[in-house]
Design a protein around this motif. Structure first.
Motif, PDB file in Angstrom:
ATOM      1  N   ILE A 193      31.339  37.435  16.936  1.00 16.47           N
ATOM      2  CA  ILE A 193      30.026  37.674  16.500  1.00 16.47           C
ATOM      3  C   ILE A 193      29.921  39.236  16.501  1.00 16.47           C
ATOM      4  O   ILE A 193      29.349  39.760  15.377  1.00 16.47           O
ATOM      5  CB  ILE A 193      28.962  37.102  17.529  1.00 16.47           C
ATOM      6  N   ILE A 194      30.384  39.995  17.490  1.00 17.62           N
ATOM      7  CA  ILE A 194      30.197  41.553  17.431  1.00 17.62           C
ATOM      8  C   ILE A 194      30.969  42.069  16.024  1.00 17.62           C
ATOM      9  O   ILE A 194      30.507  42.753  15.298  1.00 17.62           O
ATOM     10  CB  ILE A 194      30.614  42.254  18.651  1.00 17.62           C
ATOM     11  N   GLY A 195      32.268  41.444  15.998  1.00 20.42           N
ATOM     12  CA  GLY A 195      33.187  41.896  14.839  1.00 20.42           C
ATOM     13  C   GLY A 195      32.707  41.642  13.459  1.00 20.42           C
ATOM     14  O   GLY A 195      32.705  42.611  12.604  1.00 20.42           O
ATOM     15  N   MET A 207      29.433  43.851  12.948  1.00 18.82           N
ATOM     16  CA  MET A 207      29.903  45.230  12.447  1.00 18.82           C
ATOM     17  C   MET A 207      30.557  45.289  10.892  1.00 18.82           C
ATOM     18  O   MET A 207      30.551  46.161  10.283  1.00 18.82           O
ATOM     19  CB  MET A 207      30.970  45.844  13.489  1.00 18.82           C
ATOM     20  N   GLN A 208      31.346  44.158  10.526  1.00 17.77           N
ATOM     21  CA  GLN A 208      31.997  44.115   9.377  1.00 17.77           C
ATOM     22  C   GLN A 208      30.816  43.924   8.159  1.00 17.77           C
ATOM     23  O   GLN A 208      30.965  44.715   7.142  1.00 17.77           O
ATOM     24  CB  GLN A 208      32.945  42.956   9.290  1.00 17.77           C
ATOM     25  N   LEU A 209      30.120  42.972   8.551  1.00 19.33           N
ATOM     26  CA  LEU A 209      29.031  42.525   7.383  1.00 19.33           C
ATOM     27  C   LEU A 209      27.575  42.646   7.599  1.00 19.33           C
ATOM     28  O   LEU A 209      26.760  42.240   6.967  1.00 19.33           O
ATOM     29  CB  LEU A 209      29.340  41.070   7.309  1.00 19.33           C
ATOM     30  N   GLY A 210      27.162  43.281   8.746  1.00 22.43           N
ATOM     31  CA  GLY A 210      25.852  43.301   8.925  1.00 22.43           C
ATOM     32  C   GLY A 210      25.385  42.198   9.651  1.00 22.43           C
ATOM     33  O   GLY A 210      25.968  41.134  10.195  1.00 22.43           O
ATOM     34  N   TRP A 211      23.784  42.069   9.623  1.00 19.19           N
ATOM     35  CA  TRP A 211      23.302  40.986  10.319  1.00 19.19           C
ATOM     36  C   TRP A 211      23.581  39.773  10.119  1.00 19.19           C
ATOM     37  O   TRP A 211      23.732  38.939  10.592  1.00 19.19           O
ATOM     38  CB  TRP A 211      21.701  41.358  10.359  1.00 19.19           C
ATOM     39  N   ARG A 212      23.647  39.570   8.614  1.00 14.89           N
ATOM     40  CA  ARG A 212      23.947  38.164   7.802  1.00 14.89           C
ATOM     41  C   ARG A 212      25.304  37.607   8.268  1.00 14.89           C
ATOM     42  O   ARG A 212      25.469  36.515   8.635  1.00 14.89           O
ATOM     43  CB  ARG A 212      23.875  38.112   6.368  1.00 14.89           C
ATOM     44  N   GLY A 213      26.219  38.604   8.539  1.00 11.96           N
ATOM     45  CA  GLY A 213      27.427  38.167   8.735  1.00 11.96           C
ATOM     46  C   GLY A 213      27.699  37.815  10.256  1.00 11.96           C
ATOM     47  O   GLY A 213      27.977  36.722  10.753  1.00 11.96           O
ATOM     48  N   GLY A 214      26.771  38.429  11.323  1.00 14.86           N
ATOM     49  CA  GLY A 214      26.797  38.114  12.455  1.00 14.86           C
ATOM     50  C   GLY A 214      25.973  36.678  12.810  1.00 14.86           C
ATOM     51  O   GLY A 214      26.366  36.092  13.518  1.00 14.86           O
ATOM     52  N   ALA A 215      25.217  36.733  12.061  1.00 13.13           N
ATOM     53  CA  ALA A 215      24.262  35.251  12.000  1.00 13.13           C
ATOM     54  C   ALA A 215      25.014  34.288  11.688  1.00 13.13           C
ATOM     55  O   ALA A 215      25.085  33.322  12.072  1.00 13.13           O
ATOM     56  CB  ALA A 215      23.061  35.579  11.262  1.00 13.13           C
ATOM     57  N   ALA A 216      25.735  34.207  10.580  1.00 16.14           N
ATOM     58  CA  ALA A 216      26.641  33.325  10.026  1.00 16.14           C
ATOM     59  C   ALA A 216      27.841  32.837  10.970  1.00 16.14           C
ATOM     60  O   ALA A 216      28.021  31.658  11.436  1.00 16.14           O
ATOM     61  CB  ALA A 216      27.203  33.732   8.789  1.00 16.14           C
ATOM     62  N   ALA A 217      28.348  33.958  11.798  1.00 15.51           N
ATOM     63  CA  ALA A 217      29.230  33.623  12.942  1.00 15.51           C
ATOM     64  C   ALA A 217      28.537  32.948  13.990  1.00 15.51           C
ATOM     65  O   ALA A 217      29.056  31.914  14.474  1.00 15.51           O
ATOM     66  CB  ALA A 217      30.048  34.952  13.358  1.00 15.51           C
ATOM     67  N   ALA A 218      27.297  33.322  14.352  1.00 13.45           N
ATOM     68  CA  ALA A 218      26.856  32.722  15.481  1.00 13.45           C
ATOM     69  C   ALA A 218      26.327  31.259  15.030  1.00 13.45           C
ATOM     70  O   ALA A 218      26.575  30.545  16.109  1.00 13.45           O
ATOM     71  CB  ALA A 218      25.376  33.520  15.736  1.00 13.45           C
ATOM     72  N   LEU A 219      25.678  31.019  14.103  1.00 14.16           N
ATOM     73  CA  LEU A 219      25.448  29.679  13.644  1.00 14.16           C
ATOM     74  C   LEU A 219      26.762  28.715  13.604  1.00 14.16           C
ATOM     75  O   LEU A 219      26.602  27.439  13.941  1.00 14.16           O
ATOM     76  CB  LEU A 219      24.474  29.697  12.345  1.00 14.16           C
ATOM     77  N   GLY A 220      27.781  29.266  13.106  1.00 12.62           N
ATOM     78  CA  GLY A 220      29.087  28.405  13.010  1.00 12.62           C
ATOM     79  C   GLY A 220      29.475  28.068  14.446  1.00 12.62           C
ATOM     80  O   GLY A 220      29.803  26.835  14.703  1.00 12.62           O
ATOM     81  N   ILE A 221      29.566  28.940  15.272  1.00 14.01           N
ATOM     82  CA  ILE A 221      29.745  28.658  16.740  1.00 14.01           C
ATOM     83  C   ILE A 221      28.929  27.607  17.404  1.00 14.01           C
ATOM     84  O   ILE A 221      29.408  26.775  18.126  1.00 14.01           O
ATOM     85  CB  ILE A 221      29.929  30.083  17.627  1.00 14.01           C
ATOM     86  N   TRP A 265      40.267  48.603  12.481  1.00 16.48           N
ATOM     87  CA  TRP A 265      40.379  48.253  14.044  1.00 16.48           C
ATOM     88  C   TRP A 265      39.639  46.965  14.228  1.00 16.48           C
ATOM     89  O   TRP A 265      39.926  45.988  15.045  1.00 16.48           O
ATOM     90  CB  TRP A 265      39.437  49.403  14.497  1.00 16.48           C
ATOM     91  N   ILE A 266      38.340  46.805  13.505  1.00 16.32           N
ATOM     92  CA  ILE A 266      37.843  45.695  13.606  1.00 16.32           C
ATOM     93  C   ILE A 266      38.759  44.263  13.161  1.00 16.32           C
ATOM     94  O   ILE A 266      38.459  43.408  14.007  1.00 16.32           O
ATOM     95  CB  ILE A 266      36.494  45.333  12.764  1.00 16.32           C
ATOM     96  N   ASN A 267      39.141  44.409  12.004  1.00 20.98           N
ATOM     97  CA  ASN A 267      40.149  43.254  11.451  1.00 20.98           C
ATOM     98  C   ASN A 267      41.126  43.001  12.491  1.00 20.98           C
ATOM     99  O   ASN A 267      41.442  41.895  12.895  1.00 20.98           O
ATOM    100  CB  ASN A 267      40.529  43.558  10.068  1.00 20.98           C
ATOM    101  N   ARG A 268      41.767  44.049  12.959  1.00 21.10           N
ATOM    102  CA  ARG A 268      42.914  43.849  13.855  1.00 21.10           C
ATOM    103  C   ARG A 268      42.418  43.386  15.195  1.00 21.10           C
ATOM    104  O   ARG A 268      43.154  42.479  16.037  1.00 21.10           O
ATOM    105  CB  ARG A 268      43.673  45.185  14.027  1.00 21.10           C
ATOM    106  N   THR A 269      41.276  43.508  15.685  1.00 22.34           N
ATOM    107  CA  THR A 269      40.762  43.139  16.728  1.00 22.34           C
ATOM    108  C   THR A 269      40.492  41.661  16.733  1.00 22.34           C
ATOM    109  O   THR A 269      40.823  40.741  17.640  1.00 22.34           O
ATOM    110  CB  THR A 269      39.579  43.789  17.389  1.00 22.34           C
ATOM    111  N   LEU A 270      39.786  41.179  15.716  1.00 23.60           N
ATOM    112  CA  LEU A 270      39.492  40.093  15.559  1.00 23.60           C
ATOM    113  C   LEU A 270      40.641  39.019  15.134  1.00 23.60           C
ATOM    114  O   LEU A 270      40.820  38.002  15.633  1.00 23.60           O
ATOM    115  CB  LEU A 270      38.511  39.760  14.393  1.00 23.60           C
ATOM    116  N   GLY A 271      41.760  39.667  14.501  1.00 25.70           N
ATOM    117  CA  GLY A 271      42.932  39.216  14.436  1.00 25.70           C
ATOM    118  C   GLY A 271      43.585  38.646  15.617  1.00 25.70           C
ATOM    119  O   GLY A 271      44.309  37.592  15.782  1.00 25.70           O
TER     120      GLY A 271
END
Length: 211
Positions: A28-30, A33-47, A189-195
């Motif tokens: 979610i944090i990654g 940081m990549q896509l802003g609030w909407r990206g984090g929210a999409a990750a949270a809802l998916g989880i 760094w974010i992409n490599r961490t998530l990967g």
């Protein structure tokens, strides 16, 4: 109600489990940081949707099947591990550029893709299924005639509280990342961490053994 007991302890335990940092929080944090609030929210809802899959599984007996059937467990384990490893390697090999440039060229991960990555990461992890099977029955009376409804209610409470926490994490991370998302170095760094996280989870799922 429905044979549920000590619901206060269930809620407290669930909250403590939700706020404990783990792979879901890192994802979610990654994405925030990549896509802003909407990206984090999409990750949270998916989880959260991935967790709901296991809640329904625990209620109808799917989790019990995974615990007793080595074939079912092994099949789900290898499918989940393959998906996680493929996603992780794909992210590790992705080209790294400032997120603003990537977005303009339409190469940024879509919110739908972020959502489904979060959902599938949980849905294809047999360890999550076994967690719900072990956790939920502790708060339902053994002689309750409404075990299915009780599992569904407890699972919904757990997922609801977890979703609120994850959305808060997404909002905090998005605000903290406003000034750094234009840096290609940070995005790399974010992409490599998530990967790396997905690859790690893939190997961890592959090493799971049926109990």
């Amino acid at each position: 109600m429905l044979g549920i007991h000590e619901i206060w302890l269930f809620i407290l335990s669930g909250l403590l489990l939700n706020v404990t940092p783990g792979p879901d929080t890192a994802y979610i944090i990654g994405r925030s940081m990549q896509l802003g609030w909407r990206g984090g929210a999409a990750a949270a809802l998916g989880i959260s949707c991935g967790c709901l899959f296991h809640v329904f599984g625990a209620a109808i007996g799917l989790s019990a099947l995974l615990m007793t059937s080595s074939v079912a467990f092994t099949t789900l384990k290898w499918v989940g591990a393959a998906y996680l490893l493929f996603t992780g390697v794909q992210m590790l090999l992705s080209r790294q550029r400032p997120i603003a440039d990537v977005t303009l060229q339409g190469e940024a991960p879509t919110l739908r893709r972020v959502f489904w990555q979060g959902a599938l990461t949980n849905a294809l992890n047999p360890k999550v299924a076994l967690f719900f099977l072990a956790f939920l029955p502790q708060f339902v009376a053994a002689d309750s005639p409404h075990k299915t409804a009780a599992f569904l209610l407890l699972g919904a409470i757990f997922v609801f509280n977890g979703t609120l926490w994850c959305l808060g994490v997404a909002g905090f991370a998005a605000r903290a990342a406003i000034r750094i998302r234009r840096s290609s170095g940070v995005i790399a760094w974010i992409n490599r961490t998530l990967g790396g996280l997905f690859v790690y989870l893939g190997f961890r799922v592959a090493m799971l053994e049926a109990r």
